[in-house]
Design a protein around this motif. Structure first.
Motif, mmCIF file in Angstrom:
data_model
loop_
_atom_site.group_PDB
_atom_site.id
_atom_site.type_symbol
_atom_site.label_atom_id
_atom_site.label_comp_id
_atom_site.label_asym_id
_atom_site.label_seq_id
_atom_site.Cartn_x
_atom_site.Cartn_y
_atom_site.Cartn_z
ATOM 1 N N THR A 1 -16.804 -25.925 -80.107
ATOM 2 C CA THR A 1 -17.652 -25.231 -81.087
ATOM 3 C C THR A 1 -16.913 -24.066 -81.722
ATOM 4 O O THR A 1 -17.520 -23.247 -82.396
ATOM 5 C CB THR A 1 -18.938 -24.719 -80.420
ATOM 6 N N GLY A 2 -15.604 -23.986 -81.502
ATOM 7 C CA GLY A 2 -14.807 -22.866 -81.966
ATOM 8 C C GLY A 2 -14.297 -22.094 -80.774
ATOM 9 O O GLY A 2 -14.406 -22.556 -79.628
ATOM 10 N N ARG A 3 -13.736 -20.945 -81.017
ATOM 11 C CA ARG A 3 -13.089 -20.169 -79.959
ATOM 12 C C ARG A 3 -14.011 -19.990 -78.758
ATOM 13 O O ARG A 3 -15.161 -19.603 -78.895
ATOM 14 C CB ARG A 3 -12.645 -18.814 -80.494
ATOM 15 N N GLY A 4 -13.459 -20.301 -77.589
ATOM 16 C CA GLY A 4 -14.205 -20.184 -76.339
ATOM 17 C C GLY A 4 -13.936 -21.384 -75.452
ATOM 18 O O GLY A 4 -13.125 -22.244 -75.772
ATOM 19 N N THR A 5 -14.645 -21.446 -74.330
ATOM 20 C CA THR A 5 -14.411 -22.499 -73.348
ATOM 21 C C THR A 5 -15.465 -23.594 -73.417
ATOM 22 O O THR A 5 -16.630 -23.341 -73.698
ATOM 23 C CB THR A 5 -14.381 -21.914 -71.927
ATOM 24 N N THR A 6 -15.006 -24.810 -73.137
ATOM 25 C CA THR A 6 -15.878 -25.971 -73.047
ATOM 26 C C THR A 6 -15.646 -26.608 -71.689
ATOM 27 O O THR A 6 -14.513 -26.975 -71.354
ATOM 28 C CB THR A 6 -15.551 -26.998 -74.158
ATOM 29 N N ALA A 7 -16.698 -26.736 -70.890
ATOM 30 C CA ALA A 7 -16.577 -27.324 -69.558
ATOM 31 C C ALA A 7 -16.264 -28.810 -69.648
ATOM 32 O O ALA A 7 -16.908 -29.537 -70.412
ATOM 33 C CB ALA A 7 -17.866 -27.107 -68.774
ATOM 34 N N VAL A 8 -15.273 -29.250 -68.888
ATOM 35 C CA VAL A 8 -14.939 -30.673 -68.828
ATOM 36 C C VAL A 8 -14.916 -31.174 -67.379
ATOM 37 O O VAL A 8 -14.532 -32.314 -67.129
ATOM 38 C CB VAL A 8 -13.602 -30.989 -69.549
ATOM 39 N N THR A 9 -15.353 -30.344 -66.442
ATOM 40 C CA THR A 9 -15.314 -30.700 -65.018
ATOM 41 C C THR A 9 -16.059 -32.000 -64.742
ATOM 42 O O THR A 9 -15.527 -32.891 -64.065
ATOM 43 C CB THR A 9 -15.926 -29.575 -64.148
ATOM 44 N N ASP A 10 -17.280 -32.133 -65.221
ATOM 45 C CA ASP A 10 -18.084 -33.328 -64.927
ATOM 46 C C ASP A 10 -17.425 -34.589 -65.478
ATOM 47 O O ASP A 10 -17.432 -35.635 -64.826
ATOM 48 C CB ASP A 10 -19.501 -33.179 -65.481
ATOM 49 N N THR A 11 -16.849 -34.487 -66.654
ATOM 50 C CA THR A 11 -16.170 -35.636 -67.260
ATOM 51 C C THR A 11 -14.944 -36.024 -66.441
ATOM 52 O O THR A 11 -14.699 -37.212 -66.199
ATOM 53 C CB THR A 11 -15.766 -35.307 -68.710
ATOM 54 N N VAL A 12 -14.177 -35.022 -66.007
ATOM 55 C CA VAL A 12 -13.004 -35.291 -65.175
ATOM 56 C C VAL A 12 -13.438 -35.930 -63.859
ATOM 57 O O VAL A 12 -12.855 -36.935 -63.419
ATOM 58 C CB VAL A 12 -12.192 -33.999 -64.940
ATOM 59 N N GLN A 13 -14.461 -35.390 -63.227
ATOM 60 C CA GLN A 13 -14.940 -35.956 -61.958
ATOM 61 C C GLN A 13 -15.383 -37.411 -62.144
ATOM 62 O O GLN A 13 -15.112 -38.262 -61.294
ATOM 63 C CB GLN A 13 -16.088 -35.122 -61.373
ATOM 64 N N ALA A 14 -16.041 -37.699 -63.260
ATOM 65 C CA ALA A 14 -16.480 -39.077 -63.526
ATOM 66 C C ALA A 14 -15.283 -40.009 -63.668
ATOM 67 O O ALA A 14 -15.311 -41.153 -63.178
ATOM 68 C CB ALA A 14 -17.348 -39.120 -64.781
ATOM 69 N N ARG A 15 -14.228 -39.554 -64.329
ATOM 70 C CA ARG A 15 -13.028 -40.377 -64.490
ATOM 71 C C ARG A 15 -12.343 -40.615 -63.148
ATOM 72 O O ARG A 15 -11.842 -41.698 -62.884
ATOM 73 C CB ARG A 15 -12.038 -39.747 -65.468
ATOM 74 N N VAL A 16 -12.307 -39.586 -62.311
ATOM 75 C CA VAL A 16 -11.708 -39.743 -60.984
ATOM 76 C C VAL A 16 -12.521 -40.750 -60.170
ATOM 77 O O VAL A 16 -11.966 -41.681 -59.574
ATOM 78 C CB VAL A 16 -11.586 -38.390 -60.248
ATOM 79 N N ARG A 17 -13.848 -40.602 -60.151
ATOM 80 C CA ARG A 17 -14.705 -41.550 -59.416
ATOM 81 C C ARG A 17 -14.491 -42.973 -59.921
ATOM 82 O O ARG A 17 -14.377 -43.907 -59.138
ATOM 83 C CB ARG A 17 -16.177 -41.173 -59.574
ATOM 84 N N GLY A 18 -14.441 -43.127 -61.239
ATOM 85 C CA GLY A 18 -14.288 -44.452 -61.832
ATOM 86 C C GLY A 18 -12.924 -45.086 -61.605
ATOM 87 O O GLY A 18 -12.762 -46.290 -61.761
ATOM 88 N N SER A 19 -11.945 -44.279 -61.227
ATOM 89 C CA SER A 19 -10.583 -44.802 -61.035
ATOM 90 C C SER A 19 -10.439 -45.611 -59.759
ATOM 91 O O SER A 19 -9.531 -46.432 -59.639
ATOM 92 C CB SER A 19 -9.575 -43.646 -60.996
ATOM 93 N N GLY A 20 -11.298 -45.354 -58.778
ATOM 94 C CA GLY A 20 -11.175 -46.029 -57.488
ATOM 95 C C GLY A 20 -10.155 -45.379 -56.565
ATOM 96 O O GLY A 20 -9.993 -45.797 -55.421
ATOM 97 N N VAL A 21 -9.465 -44.350 -57.027
ATOM 98 C CA VAL A 21 -8.484 -43.646 -56.204
ATOM 99 C C VAL A 21 -9.235 -42.704 -55.266
ATOM 100 O O VAL A 21 -10.072 -41.924 -55.711
ATOM 101 C CB VAL A 21 -7.488 -42.854 -57.085
ATOM 102 N N THR A 22 -8.946 -42.795 -53.960
ATOM 103 C CA THR A 22 -9.618 -41.917 -53.002
ATOM 104 C C THR A 22 -8.745 -40.741 -52.587
ATOM 105 O O THR A 22 -9.262 -39.669 -52.276
ATOM 106 C CB THR A 22 -10.060 -42.693 -51.750
ATOM 107 N N THR A 23 -7.437 -40.932 -52.568
ATOM 108 C CA THR A 23 -6.500 -39.861 -52.239
ATOM 109 C C THR A 23 -5.356 -39.941 -53.230
ATOM 110 O O THR A 23 -4.746 -41.002 -53.391
ATOM 111 C CB THR A 23 -5.931 -40.024 -50.811
ATOM 112 N N GLY A 24 -5.078 -38.843 -53.922
ATOM 113 C CA GLY A 24 -4.011 -38.889 -54.907
ATOM 114 C C GLY A 24 -3.964 -37.629 -55.740
ATOM 115 O O GLY A 24 -4.175 -36.524 -55.248
ATOM 116 N N LEU A 25 -3.752 -37.831 -57.035
ATOM 117 C CA LEU A 25 -3.570 -36.716 -57.954
ATOM 118 C C LEU A 25 -4.218 -37.045 -59.292
ATOM 119 O O LEU A 25 -4.096 -38.158 -59.804
ATOM 120 C CB LEU A 25 -2.070 -36.472 -58.157
ATOM 121 N N CYS A 26 -4.887 -36.056 -59.850
ATOM 122 C CA CYS A 26 -5.454 -36.161 -61.199
ATOM 123 C C CYS A 26 -4.654 -35.228 -62.103
ATOM 124 O O CYS A 26 -4.589 -34.019 -61.849
ATOM 125 C CB CYS A 26 -6.925 -35.761 -61.187
ATOM 126 N N HIS A 27 -4.047 -35.789 -63.124
ATOM 127 C CA HIS A 27 -3.269 -34.990 -64.071
ATOM 128 C C HIS A 27 -4.006 -34.984 -65.408
ATOM 129 O O HIS A 27 -4.434 -36.030 -65.908
ATOM 130 C CB HIS A 27 -1.870 -35.575 -64.248
#
Length: 136
Positions: A12-38
């Motif tokens: 929306t312009g200068r400032g922060t936008t939360a992306v934690t939930d989206t990242v967590q969803a991608r990690v869950r959907g990956s099927g990886v249980t132990t590893g690294l998210c870049h």
């Protein structure tokens, strides 16, 4: 196993936008249980940060601090092609970074209790930002 997604984050312009939930969803959907998210942000006038996720005053204070550190319209800047926030946005991005690596444990990004992942827009006007999430 490697899973990679490209996301578009609308700011929306200068400032922060939360992306934690989206990242967590991608990690869950990956099927990886132990590893690294870049996470990699494909822009030079926005950044990625791990920050306090409970009190939004922290992010407001960070913005105030950065505004004092790198001022819009500072006469020392020659690069002003897109306005007085152009060069400051590039500097802010270099100071804060365009990538993060987060451990994956138990099938989720293993963030601390008070940590959140944020895209920090450094330009005044809204943008659509491209983010690549790779889970290994």
């Amino acid at each position: 196993m490697i899973c990679q997604d490209r996301l578009t984050v609308t700011t929306t312009g200068r400032g922060t936008t939360a992306v934690t939930d989206t990242v967590q969803a991608r990690v869950r959907g990956s099927g990886v249980t132990t590893g690294l998210c870049h996470l990699f942000l494909h822009h030079t006038s926005a950044s990625l940060v791990l920050c306090e996720n409970a009190d939004p005053d922290v992010r407001t204070d960070l913005e105030r601090y950065m505004a004092r550190l790198v001022m819009d319209g500072d006469p020392i800047f020659e690069h002003t092609a897109e306005g007085p926030d152009d060069m400051p946005a590039h500097i802010r991005s270099m100071l804060t970074g365009s990538e993060l690596s987060i451990p994956v444990a138990g099938g989720r990004a293993d963030l601390g209790t008070w940590q959140g992942v944020y895209l920090w827009e450094h330009r005044h006007r809204p943008h659509r930002r491209r983010l690549t999430v790779t889970v290994i």
